[in-house]
Write an enzyme that holds these catalytic residues in place. Structure first.
Site, mmCIF file in Angstrom:
data_model
loop_
_atom_site.group_PDB
_atom_site.id
_atom_site.type_symbol
_atom_site.label_atom_id
_atom_site.label_comp_id
_atom_site.label_asym_id
_atom_site.label_seq_id
_atom_site.Cartn_x
_atom_site.Cartn_y
_atom_site.Cartn_z
ATOM 1 N N HIS A 1 4.149 2.708 1.952
ATOM 2 C CA HIS A 1 3.598 1.988 0.789
ATOM 3 C C HIS A 1 3.812 2.761 -0.515
ATOM 4 O O HIS A 1 3.969 3.991 -0.515
ATOM 5 C CB HIS A 1 2.093 1.753 1.005
ATOM 6 C CG HIS A 1 1.317 3.029 1.114
ATOM 7 N ND1 HIS A 1 0.914 3.754 0.013
ATOM 8 C CD2 HIS A 1 0.912 3.751 2.191
ATOM 9 C CE1 HIS A 1 0.283 4.835 0.400
ATOM 10 N NE2 HIS A 1 0.271 4.869 1.730
ATOM 11 N N ARG B 1 -2.731 -1.512 0.969
ATOM 12 C CA ARG B 1 -1.627 -0.845 0.249
ATOM 13 C C ARG B 1 -0.277 -1.126 0.915
ATOM 14 O O ARG B 1 0.739 -1.242 0.229
ATOM 15 C CB ARG B 1 -1.906 0.659 0.087
ATOM 16 C CG ARG B 1 -2.140 1.465 1.366
ATOM 17 C CD ARG B 1 -2.713 2.831 0.993
ATOM 18 N NE ARG B 1 -2.856 3.797 2.084
ATOM 19 C CZ ARG B 1 -3.913 3.887 2.880
ATOM 20 N NH1 ARG B 1 -4.914 3.027 2.767
ATOM 21 N NH2 ARG B 1 -3.983 4.843 3.794
ATOM 22 N N GLU C 1 -2.556 4.012 8.737
ATOM 23 C CA GLU C 1 -2.453 5.464 8.522
ATOM 24 C C GLU C 1 -3.263 6.182 9.584
ATOM 25 O O GLU C 1 -4.213 5.593 10.148
ATOM 26 C CB GLU C 1 -2.970 5.790 7.111
ATOM 27 C CG GLU C 1 -2.890 7.256 6.697
ATOM 28 C CD GLU C 1 -1.506 7.884 6.887
ATOM 29 O OE1 GLU C 1 -1.098 8.102 8.055
ATOM 30 O OE2 GLU C 1 -0.852 8.166 5.882
ATOM 31 N N HIS D 1 2.662 3.577 6.646
ATOM 32 C CA HIS D 1 2.058 4.762 6.015
ATOM 33 C C HIS D 1 2.805 6.044 6.371
ATOM 34 O O HIS D 1 3.548 6.082 7.363
ATOM 35 C CB HIS D 1 0.610 4.871 6.485
ATOM 36 C CG HIS D 1 -0.150 3.623 6.185
ATOM 37 N ND1 HIS D 1 -0.929 3.465 5.067
ATOM 38 C CD2 HIS D 1 -0.204 2.437 6.854
ATOM 39 C CE1 HIS D 1 -1.434 2.241 5.048
ATOM 40 N NE2 HIS D 1 -1.009 1.606 6.127
#
Ligand SMILES: O=C(O)[C@H](O)COP(=O)(O)O
Length: 327
Positions: free
Chosen positions: A81, A130, A184, A254
């Site tokens: 991202h 994100r 993440e 991520h």
């Protein structure tokens, strides 16, 4: 094969990373999930998404959009991202769901320009905003002008209510699948702490181990190895079959979930992965052919000739786009 028991409470905490899951989907009884120990890592053979039926679904199982074409090669694009508000503040973010900064929005748009000539059939993102913002913003730049649409399979009602009734419209869409397994790494008690202050408090070496080592988890968080157990299992079970069917896939995720996937794709050792660091908003291209992944680096721009020379299909696709824009 060894068997491990995951309690319903554990499943509840796994699925709680994924916003759409509902309490009614949680299991009433403990589950016996078979686990196979491979030399490099544990592979969880039954992932939470498989166990909880009808939640995270592969498009090939549901045929929500275009029917499949057969090919022995496919493109895989990975994008971390763009910069988030907590990247900007230098805070450990992990599973905290923060949006992109304005710079991150720009990075996602620039990434989209670089891959704008590569046909994308299917998009996977994490369940975090994100990554989803990055995928959507990148696709605004795509020459094919197909519309990315998030599939809502978290309940029968969500699925029914988001149904598209025109076959023609479906063909002009790209399914987007959000999966918590691509989130993440959970940064435990570091989430929300400042990275520089944490290094001053615990020492640079300790913090580097927490951030980059394979086996060592941050306090009460996931090590890269633990993150790989879910991210790589998801990749193998849900993404690789799409590539094997000839679908070009983009994954927006991520730093650490992608590090674990790249470790798998490039066959990196736990030592080698410590020096792998991903920048925000830089797309990476792989070609999947005859069951093997070939790294092709980052496309530098939409007109870069090299990218299209990698496969005949990409070259033909590019030609068609050029013809269409001349007409
Ligand atoms: O979760 C975070 O803080 C970052 O996105 C990744 O952090 P890292 O570079 O410290 O692993």
């Amino acid at each position: 094969m060894a068997t491990t028991t995951i309690s319903h409470q554990a499943i509840g905490s796994i699925v709680s990373h994924n916003r759409p899951f509902k309490a009614s989907l949680f299991l009433k009884e403990p589950l016996n999930v078979p686990m196979k120990l491979s030399p490099k890592r544990f592979k969880i053979e039954a992932t939470a998404s498989q166990v909880i039926d009808n939640t995270v679904l592969s498009p090939s199982k549901n045929k929500p959009f275009e029917s499949k074409k057969r090919s022995n090669e496919a493109a895989l694009i990975l994008i971390r991202h763009g910069e988030s508000l907590w990247n900007e503040k230098n805070l450990f973010t992990g599973c905290v769901d923060v949006p992109l900064t304005q710079k991150g929005v720009g990075e996602a748009i620039e990434a989209g320009k670089k891959i704008s000539n590569i046909p994308v059939d299917l998009i996977f993102t994490s369940s975090l905003i994100r990554a989803q913002m990055t995928a959507m913003l990148a696709m605004t730049q795509h020459r094919r002008k197909k519309v990315p649409i998030i599939l809502h399979n978290e309940s029968v009602k969500a699925k029914t209510w988001s149904h598209v009734f025109s076959e023609e419209t479906r063909k002009q869409s790209i399914p987007v699948i959000a999966a918590w397994q691509l989130n993440e790494r959970m940064y435990g008690e570091l989430q929300g702490l400042n990275k520089k202050e944490t290094a001053e408090r615990y020492g640079t070496e300790q913090v580097h181990e927490w951030r980059r080592s394979y086996e060592i988890p941050p306090p009460k968080g996931e090590s890269l190895e633990m993150c790989a157990e879910r991210a790589v299992a998801y990749f193998e079970d849900n993404i690789k079959p799409e590539l094997a069917s000839g679908n070009n896939v983009m994954i927006a995720a991520h730093g650490n979930s992608l590090r674990s996937i790249i470790m798998y794709l490039d066959d990196l050792t736990s030592q080698e992965v410590t020096s792998l660091d991903l920048s925000t908003g830089i797309p990476l291209l792989y070609i999947f052919r005859d069951g093997k992944f070939m790294k092709r680096g980052s496309p530098v721009g939409p007109t870069e000739a090299g990218v299209y020379a990698y496969t005949k299909r990409l070259a033909q696709y590019r030609e068609k786009l050029d013809e269409a824009s001349l007409n």
